[in-house]
Write a protein that holds these residues in place. Structure first.
Motif, PDB file in Angstrom:
ATOM      1  N   MET A  82      36.786  48.070  39.554  1.00 55.62           N
ATOM      2  CA  MET A  82      37.447  48.894  38.581  1.00 55.62           C
ATOM      3  C   MET A  82      37.145  48.061  37.460  1.00 55.62           C
ATOM      4  N   LEU A  83      38.124  47.094  37.203  1.00 54.70           N
ATOM      5  CA  LEU A  83      38.369  46.208  36.342  1.00 54.70           C
ATOM      6  C   LEU A  83      37.129  45.466  36.160  1.00 54.70           C
ATOM      7  N   THR A  84      36.170  44.881  36.949  1.00 57.94           N
ATOM      8  CA  THR A  84      34.765  44.268  36.646  1.00 57.94           C
ATOM      9  C   THR A  84      34.044  45.423  36.491  1.00 57.94           C
ATOM     10  N   ALA A  85      33.847  46.564  36.750  1.00 60.33           N
ATOM     11  CA  ALA A  85      33.306  47.846  35.537  1.00 60.33           C
ATOM     12  C   ALA A  85      32.997  47.754  34.818  1.00 60.33           C
ATOM     13  N   LEU A  86      34.778  47.508  33.852  1.00 58.28           N
ATOM     14  CA  LEU A  86      35.469  47.510  32.502  1.00 58.28           C
ATOM     15  C   LEU A  86      35.284  46.215  31.834  1.00 58.28           C
ATOM     16  N   SER A  87      35.253  45.203  32.493  1.00 60.35           N
ATOM     17  CA  SER A  87      35.263  44.061  31.536  1.00 60.35           C
ATOM     18  C   SER A  87      34.438  43.694  32.331  1.00 60.35           C
ATOM     19  N   ASN A  88      33.790  42.492  31.424  1.00 57.72           N
ATOM     20  CA  ASN A  88      32.770  41.387  32.340  1.00 57.72           C
ATOM     21  C   ASN A  88      33.494  39.313  32.140  1.00 57.72           C
ATOM     22  N   ASN A  89      35.205  39.624  31.718  1.00 55.51           N
ATOM     23  CA  ASN A  89      35.592  38.943  31.791  1.00 55.51           C
ATOM     24  C   ASN A  89      35.929  37.847  33.201  1.00 55.51           C
ATOM     25  N   SER A  90      36.637  36.842  33.397  1.00 54.25           N
ATOM     26  CA  SER A  90      35.927  35.973  34.481  1.00 54.25           C
ATOM     27  C   SER A  90      37.685  36.030  34.726  1.00 54.25           C
ATOM     28  N   ALA A  91      38.797  35.718  34.099  1.00 50.90           N
ATOM     29  CA  ALA A  91      39.417  35.964  34.316  1.00 50.90           C
ATOM     30  C   ALA A  91      40.670  37.275  34.521  1.00 50.90           C
ATOM     31  N   ILE A  92      39.561  38.114  34.293  1.00 47.65           N
ATOM     32  CA  ILE A  92      40.351  39.518  34.432  1.00 47.65           C
ATOM     33  C   ILE A  92      39.994  39.674  36.234  1.00 47.65           C
ATOM     34  N   ALA A  93      38.840  39.566  36.411  1.00 49.11           N
ATOM     35  CA  ALA A  93      38.326  39.784  37.664  1.00 49.11           C
ATOM     36  C   ALA A  93      39.101  38.733  38.782  1.00 49.11           C
ATOM     37  N   GLN A  94      39.219  37.826  38.693  1.00 49.85           N
ATOM     38  CA  GLN A  94      40.355  36.721  39.451  1.00 49.85           C
ATOM     39  C   GLN A  94      41.353  37.567  39.345  1.00 49.85           C
ATOM     40  N   VAL A  95      42.325  37.862  38.220  1.00 51.39           N
ATOM     41  CA  VAL A  95      43.366  38.962  38.652  1.00 51.39           C
ATOM     42  C   VAL A  95      43.672  39.580  39.501  1.00 51.39           C
ATOM     43  N   ALA A  96      42.160  40.648  39.181  1.00 53.22           N
ATOM     44  CA  ALA A  96      42.245  41.438  39.834  1.00 53.22           C
ATOM     45  C   ALA A  96      41.887  41.476  41.398  1.00 53.22           C
ATOM     46  N   LYS A  97      40.782  40.267  41.875  1.00 53.69           N
ATOM     47  CA  LYS A  97      40.955  39.877  43.050  1.00 53.69           C
ATOM     48  C   LYS A  97      42.797  39.650  43.389  1.00 53.69           C
ATOM     49  N   GLU A  98      43.350  39.136  43.031  1.00 63.17           N
ATOM     50  CA  GLU A  98      44.276  38.507  43.502  1.00 63.17           C
ATOM     51  C   GLU A  98      45.291  39.682  44.252  1.00 63.17           C
ATOM     52  N   VAL A  99      45.284  41.206  42.869  1.00 61.77           N
ATOM     53  CA  VAL A  99      45.734  42.024  42.878  1.00 61.77           C
ATOM     54  C   VAL A  99      45.609  43.289  44.100  1.00 61.77           C
ATOM     55  N   GLU A 100      44.258  43.077  44.548  1.00 64.09           N
ATOM     56  CA  GLU A 100      43.398  43.501  45.890  1.00 64.09           C
ATOM     57  C   GLU A 100      43.649  43.293  46.739  1.00 64.09           C
ATOM     58  N   ALA A 101      43.671  41.720  46.655  1.00 63.09           N
ATOM     59  CA  ALA A 101      44.593  41.197  48.144  1.00 63.09           C
ATOM     60  C   ALA A 101      45.867  41.648  48.594  1.00 63.09           C
ATOM     61  N   THR A 102      46.050  41.836  47.696  1.00 60.30           N
ATOM     62  CA  THR A 102      47.742  41.977  47.676  1.00 60.30           C
ATOM     63  C   THR A 102      47.563  43.578  48.505  1.00 60.30           C
ATOM     64  N   LEU A 103      47.328  44.558  47.095  1.00 59.53           N
ATOM     65  CA  LEU A 103      47.204  46.102  47.572  1.00 59.53           C
ATOM     66  C   LEU A 103      46.934  46.049  48.597  1.00 59.53           C
ATOM     67  N   ILE A 104      45.985  45.458  48.868  1.00 62.28           N
ATOM     68  CA  ILE A 104      45.721  45.354  50.636  1.00 62.28           C
ATOM     69  C   ILE A 104      46.087  45.178  51.782  1.00 62.28           C
ATOM     70  N   ALA A 105      47.075  44.362  51.512  1.00 60.83           N
ATOM     71  CA  ALA A 105      47.836  43.755  52.129  1.00 60.83           C
ATOM     72  C   ALA A 105      48.775  44.766  52.500  1.00 60.83           C
ATOM     73  N   ILE A 106      49.634  45.826  51.698  1.00 60.65           N
ATOM     74  CA  ILE A 106      50.641  46.509  51.171  1.00 60.65           C
ATOM     75  C   ILE A 106      49.766  47.593  52.110  1.00 60.65           C
ATOM     76  N   VAL A 107      49.345  47.996  52.131  1.00 60.43           N
ATOM     77  CA  VAL A 107      48.356  49.805  52.777  1.00 60.43           C
ATOM     78  C   VAL A 107      48.631  48.748  54.282  1.00 60.43           C
ATOM     79  N   ASP A 108      47.811  47.707  54.735  1.00 63.30           N
ATOM     80  CA  ASP A 108      47.678  47.216  56.304  1.00 63.30           C
ATOM     81  C   ASP A 108      48.761  47.450  56.243  1.00 63.30           C
ATOM     82  N   ALA A 109      50.362  47.035  55.544  1.00 68.22           N
ATOM     83  CA  ALA A 109      51.373  46.322  56.636  1.00 68.22           C
ATOM     84  C   ALA A 109      52.071  47.943  56.621  1.00 68.22           C
ATOM     85  N   SER A 110      51.478  48.927  55.868  1.00 64.00           N
ATOM     86  CA  SER A 110      51.888  50.392  55.614  1.00 64.00           C
ATOM     87  C   SER A 110      51.693  51.315  56.880  1.00 64.00           C
ATOM     88  N   LYS A 111      50.771  50.510  57.201  1.00 71.49           N
ATOM     89  CA  LYS A 111      49.740  51.437  58.663  1.00 71.49           C
ATOM     90  C   LYS A 111      50.672  52.068  59.848  1.00 71.49           C
TER      91      LYS A 111
END
Length: 111
Positions: A82-111
């Motif tokens: 979502m964020l890389t579709a809205l911005s081509n800023n590499s710093a934002i892309a890095q934060v988004a990857k970190e957040v995504e990994a954490t959110l996936i871990a939260i979802v996986d732990a919640s199943k």
């Protein structure tokens, strides 16, 4: 499980939208359950907004839990996509990857 896992991963739940109840309260014959959890890590959000304030419209992240055909499902829109579709800023892309990994871990732990 989701409400327990979010803080374990240094995120907080800002709000829970009970879409099923809202639709039923508005007279709709909606029999499923659907809750959207707005989750956020303030440090990550601040980094994104410091780079591009316009991305406030893409925050906070959302995790949905819903029922369909007798089964419960959980999912999210991936922040990196979502964020890389809205911005081509590499710093934002890095934060988004970190957040995504954490959110996936939260979802996986919640199943």
């Amino acid at each position: 499980d989701l409400t327990e896992q979010v803080p374990v991963h240094s995120f907080g739940i800002l709000h829970v939208h009970d879409l099923g109840a809202t639709l039923r309260n508005k007279g709709q014959n909606f029999t499923q359950e659907c809750k959207v959890f707005e989750v956020c890590n303030p440090g990550h959000a601040a980094k994104v907004l410091a780079e591009d304030m316009r991305l406030n419209m893409a925050l906070p992240c959302q995790i949905s839990v819903w029922t369909e055909a007798g089964a419960t499902h959980i999912g999210l829109i991936k922040p990196a996509e979502m964020l890389t579709a809205l911005s081509n800023n590499s710093a934002i892309a890095q934060v988004a990857k970190e957040v995504e990994a954490t959110l996936i871990a939260i979802v996986d732990a919640s199943k």
